[in-house]
Design a protein around this motif. Structure first.
Motif, PDB file in Angstrom:
ATOM      1  N   ILE A 368       3.531  50.670  24.669  1.00  0.00           N
ATOM      2  CA  ILE A 368       3.079  49.278  24.576  1.00  0.00           C
ATOM      3  C   ILE A 368       3.362  48.724  23.190  1.00  0.00           C
ATOM      4  O   ILE A 368       3.829  47.576  23.035  1.00  0.00           O
ATOM      5  CB  ILE A 368       1.572  49.179  24.910  1.00  0.00           C
ATOM      6  N   THR A 369       3.085  49.549  22.153  1.00  0.00           N
ATOM      7  CA  THR A 369       3.372  49.091  20.780  1.00  0.00           C
ATOM      8  C   THR A 369       4.857  48.799  20.608  1.00  0.00           C
ATOM      9  O   THR A 369       5.250  47.783  20.006  1.00  0.00           O
ATOM     10  CB  THR A 369       2.913  50.147  19.777  1.00  0.00           C
ATOM     11  N   ALA A 370       5.696  49.671  21.129  1.00  0.00           N
ATOM     12  CA  ALA A 370       7.150  49.458  21.027  1.00  0.00           C
ATOM     13  C   ALA A 370       7.573  48.197  21.780  1.00  0.00           C
ATOM     14  O   ALA A 370       8.416  47.413  21.316  1.00  0.00           O
ATOM     15  CB  ALA A 370       7.878  50.688  21.564  1.00  0.00           C
ATOM     16  N   ALA A 371       6.990  48.007  22.966  1.00  0.00           N
ATOM     17  CA  ALA A 371       7.326  46.822  23.760  1.00  0.00           C
ATOM     18  C   ALA A 371       6.960  45.543  23.009  1.00  0.00           C
ATOM     19  O   ALA A 371       7.715  44.552  23.012  1.00  0.00           O
ATOM     20  CB  ALA A 371       6.600  46.881  25.107  1.00  0.00           C
ATOM     21  N   LYS A 372       5.804  45.566  22.353  1.00  0.00           N
ATOM     22  CA  LYS A 372       5.383  44.383  21.589  1.00  0.00           C
ATOM     23  C   LYS A 372       6.306  44.130  20.408  1.00  0.00           C
ATOM     24  O   LYS A 372       6.566  42.969  20.047  1.00  0.00           O
ATOM     25  CB  LYS A 372       3.951  44.555  21.112  1.00  0.00           C
ATOM     26  N   GLN A 373       6.807  45.189  19.792  1.00  0.00           N
ATOM     27  CA  GLN A 373       7.761  45.010  18.694  1.00  0.00           C
ATOM     28  C   GLN A 373       9.053  44.353  19.187  1.00  0.00           C
ATOM     29  O   GLN A 373       9.590  43.444  18.547  1.00  0.00           O
ATOM     30  CB  GLN A 373       8.068  46.378  18.048  1.00  0.00           C
ATOM     31  N   PHE A 374       9.536  44.840  20.322  1.00  0.00           N
ATOM     32  CA  PHE A 374      10.732  44.207  20.900  1.00  0.00           C
ATOM     33  C   PHE A 374      10.445  42.751  21.286  1.00  0.00           C
ATOM     34  O   PHE A 374      11.301  41.856  21.111  1.00  0.00           O
ATOM     35  CB  PHE A 374      11.202  44.986  22.136  1.00  0.00           C
ATOM     36  N   ALA A 375       9.262  42.506  21.828  1.00  0.00           N
ATOM     37  CA  ALA A 375       8.910  41.136  22.220  1.00  0.00           C
ATOM     38  C   ALA A 375       8.850  40.219  21.011  1.00  0.00           C
ATOM     39  O   ALA A 375       9.299  39.062  21.054  1.00  0.00           O
ATOM     40  CB  ALA A 375       7.566  41.145  22.949  1.00  0.00           C
ATOM     41  N   PHE A 376       8.279  40.737  19.905  1.00  0.00           N
ATOM     42  CA  PHE A 376       8.211  39.935  18.683  1.00  0.00           C
ATOM     43  C   PHE A 376       9.612  39.612  18.167  1.00  0.00           C
ATOM     44  O   PHE A 376       9.911  38.478  17.753  1.00  0.00           O
ATOM     45  CB  PHE A 376       7.413  40.693  17.625  1.00  0.00           C
ATOM     46  N   ALA A 377      10.495  40.598  18.211  1.00  0.00           N
ATOM     47  CA  ALA A 377      11.877  40.373  17.774  1.00  0.00           C
ATOM     48  C   ALA A 377      12.585  39.366  18.677  1.00  0.00           C
ATOM     49  O   ALA A 377      13.357  38.519  18.211  1.00  0.00           O
ATOM     50  CB  ALA A 377      12.629  41.706  17.750  1.00  0.00           C
ATOM     51  N   ALA A 378      12.325  39.446  19.974  1.00  0.00           N
ATOM     52  CA  ALA A 378      12.948  38.497  20.912  1.00  0.00           C
ATOM     53  C   ALA A 378      12.462  37.077  20.674  1.00  0.00           C
ATOM     54  O   ALA A 378      13.246  36.116  20.674  1.00  0.00           O
ATOM     55  CB  ALA A 378      12.645  38.931  22.350  1.00  0.00           C
ATOM     56  N   ALA A 379      11.147  36.930  20.469  1.00  0.00           N
ATOM     57  CA  ALA A 379      10.599  35.586  20.204  1.00  0.00           C
ATOM     58  C   ALA A 379      11.152  35.021  18.917  1.00  0.00           C
ATOM     59  O   ALA A 379      11.465  33.823  18.831  1.00  0.00           O
ATOM     60  CB  ALA A 379       9.069  35.657  20.150  1.00  0.00           C
ATOM     61  N   LYS A 380      11.303  35.874  17.893  1.00  0.00           N
ATOM     62  CA  LYS A 380      11.852  35.422  16.620  1.00  0.00           C
ATOM     63  C   LYS A 380      13.309  35.011  16.758  1.00  0.00           C
ATOM     64  O   LYS A 380      13.762  34.015  16.185  1.00  0.00           O
ATOM     65  CB  LYS A 380      11.707  36.542  15.587  1.00  0.00           C
ATOM     66  N   ALA A 381      14.090  35.780  17.545  1.00  0.00           N
ATOM     67  CA  ALA A 381      15.517  35.460  17.726  1.00  0.00           C
ATOM     68  C   ALA A 381      15.705  34.166  18.523  1.00  0.00           C
ATOM     69  O   ALA A 381      16.746  33.507  18.404  1.00  0.00           O
ATOM     70  CB  ALA A 381      16.215  36.611  18.438  1.00  0.00           C
ATOM     71  N   GLY A 382      14.722  33.808  19.331  1.00  0.00           N
ATOM     72  CA  GLY A 382      14.861  32.596  20.146  1.00  0.00           C
ATOM     73  C   GLY A 382      14.429  31.324  19.462  1.00  0.00           C
ATOM     74  O   GLY A 382      14.465  30.246  20.071  1.00  0.00           O
TER      75      GLY A 382
END
Length: 505
Positions: A368-382
């Motif tokens: 879950i922690t890893a998924a949230k890190q990827f999600a944060f990176a995706a939101a930042k890239a968008g």
């Protein structure tokens, strides 16, 4: 002048035949009277009076009708001034009647008269000349007022000119042109059927344009009233909820401004105002939503400090904050700030959901922690769109990696429910980004197709007006498929405006 005219003699003769009988004495008396009357007919001088006519008859025919005598005496008098005037008037009226008949709007009358005695058609020619010149003048004035209007007052005056032009055009003898296509007379102008049709089409187009302008002005007034009301509501608002309600009314008023046809004067005025009002709205719209989200976040933090807290309430508050941030539009200047807060609040929501359960050191927490890190990176890239298709593809990959991490969590894991909630959110975000990428690809393809059509049109422009406008309209329709929020939108709008200017009326 004879003393007894033929008309008076005929009147007396008829009555004399009635008074006489067939016996010899009566016939002899009749001959004597006729002789007397013939002598009066042969004598020159003043007309015989009633007494003279009576003396020639009543001594032999004492019962001769007195009315007939008076009628004959009256008929024997020369015509007076009134009689002369009467006959003159009759003559003039007859002449006017002939001219009136010759100028009747019937080709079978007008055509032979025009060939043999065109001077009789002078009233019609003068009328044609007057209405023609007035129609042309009114059309030119109306065209100047309608197509170069600077205020609604120009349209009001233009509408009057259009009506006047229509009136004069209706008075022109179009039927005459069908039999005599070209007319050149003393006035020195040529009046053709094509010229009439052009003026009529111009008047019809301006009439429709005025109707559209009137509707557009009504829409503009209604939108301006709604905007002013929404601004007043926002200024008077005391709470975040009241400000949000005012923002919704404000957005609805801006939508009304966008619906006004841009080719109208009201549309141009609305476009100018829309820029300023949209800028003002962006300043308060996104900031209001962010303020509301921060208020929910503050409440969530305060509730989280309570040792007897209920994690369900904390989760609900974080979710409300997230919902407000998602409402910030892509065009809003606060969109970047909202996305940063959104990533932070989603992380806090995940932590609250994790703390709701007994802590463990299972592998699912790490996923879950890893998924949230990827999600944060995706939101930042968008952040800060529009992006190219390849950039959107990178964002998609980040969201997909976050989803892949969550999908590894098994049903028996304690964090399975939390993972499913995050999974639903991330899949929704992934679908949104995929839609944005598809819109970007479609926009690029549509713009490329429009450019090719423009090159073909420029290389071999059609000579026919209908084909010219049809091909341009096809290009405009193609460019209108390019959606806002894509990298091709600005260029597509510029090309669409260029194509609209090339459309011929």
């Amino acid at each position: 002048m004879r003393r007894l005219n033929n008309r008076a003699f005929d009147i007396l003769l008829k009555e004399l035949d009635s008074c006489s009988t067939n016996d010899q004495l009566s016939q002899a008396e009749k001959k004597i009277v006729l002789k007397r009357l013939q002598q009066l007919r042969q004598q020159d001088g003043s007309p015989a009076s009633l007494e003279e006519i009576r003396e020639a008859i009543v001594d032999l025919f004492p019962h001769f009708n007195e009315k007939v005598l008076k009628q004959a005496a009256k008929a024997n008098q020369p015509p007076g001034l009134f009689s002369k005037l009467k006959w003159t008037a009759i003559f003039l009226a007859g002449s006017a009647g002939v001219v009136w008949v010759a100028n009747l709007p019937y080709p079978m009358i007008r055509w032979p008269v025009a060939r043999t005695a065109p001077i009789l058609l002078l009233p019609s020619y003068m009328s044609m000349d007057y209405h023609y010149r007035q129609a042309i003048a009114q059309v030119e004035q109306a065209d100047q007022l309608v197509n170069h209007a600077t205020s609604p007052a120009d349209f009001e005056l233009g509408a009057k000119k259009v009506k006047a032009a229509q009136k004069h055009l209706d008075a022109l003898p179009v039927w005459f042109l069908g039999y005599w296509p070209r007319y050149t007379f003393w006035f020195g102008w040529q009046f053709t059927l094509d010229e009439f049709k052009t003026a009529r089409a111009t008047v019809g187009r301006m009439d429709a344009q005025l109707f559209q302008e009137k509707n557009a002005q009504t829409q503009l007034i209604q939108a301006e009233q709604a905007l002013n009301t929404a601004k007043q509501q926002y200024q008077k608002a005391q709470t975040i909820a009241e400000k949000q309600q005012a923002n919704a009314s404000w957005q609805a008023a801006l939508d009304k401004l966008e619906q006004i046809p841009p080719e109208t004067l009201a549309g141009k005025q609305a476009k100018t105002r829309l820029k300023a009002d949209a800028r003002d709205f962006d300043k308060v719209g996104g900031s209001t939503l962010i303020a509301a989200a921060q208020e929910f976040a503050l409440q969530a933090e305060k509730v989280g400090e309570n040792p007897n807290l209920e994690w369900e309430q904390v989760q609900a508050l974080w979710q409300e904050a997230i919902n407000r941030l998602k409402q910030v539009s892509l065009q809003d200047p606060s969109y970047g700030e909202a996305q940063k807060l959104l990533a932070e609040y989603q992380t806090n929501l995940g932590l609250a959901q994790a703390k709701r359960k007994a802590p463990d050191s299972s592998n699912s927490d790490k996923l879950i922690t890893a998924a949230k890190q990827f999600a944060f990176a995706a939101a930042k890239a968008g952040l800060n769109p529009p992006h190219t298709a390849s950039e959107w593809q990178q964002v998609i990959q980040l969201w997909q990696q976050a989803i892949d991490q969550l999908q590894k969590i098994q049903v028996q894991d304690s964090t399975y429910v939390e993972a499913q909630k995050l999974l639903a959110t991330y899949q929704t975000n992934l679908g949104t980004i995929q839609t944005r990428m598809q819109a970007e690809q479609d926009a690029v393809n549509a713009l490329q197709a429009a450019k090719q059509a423009i090159q073909q049109f420029t290389a071999s422009p059609p000579s026919d007006l209908n084909q010219w406008n049809s091909q341009l309209q096809g290009i405009i329709n193609q460019l209108e498929t390019v959606k806002a929020g894509t990298t091709s939108y600005q260029e597509a709008q510029q090309l669409r405006q260029f194509a609209q200017k090339r459309v011929k009326q």
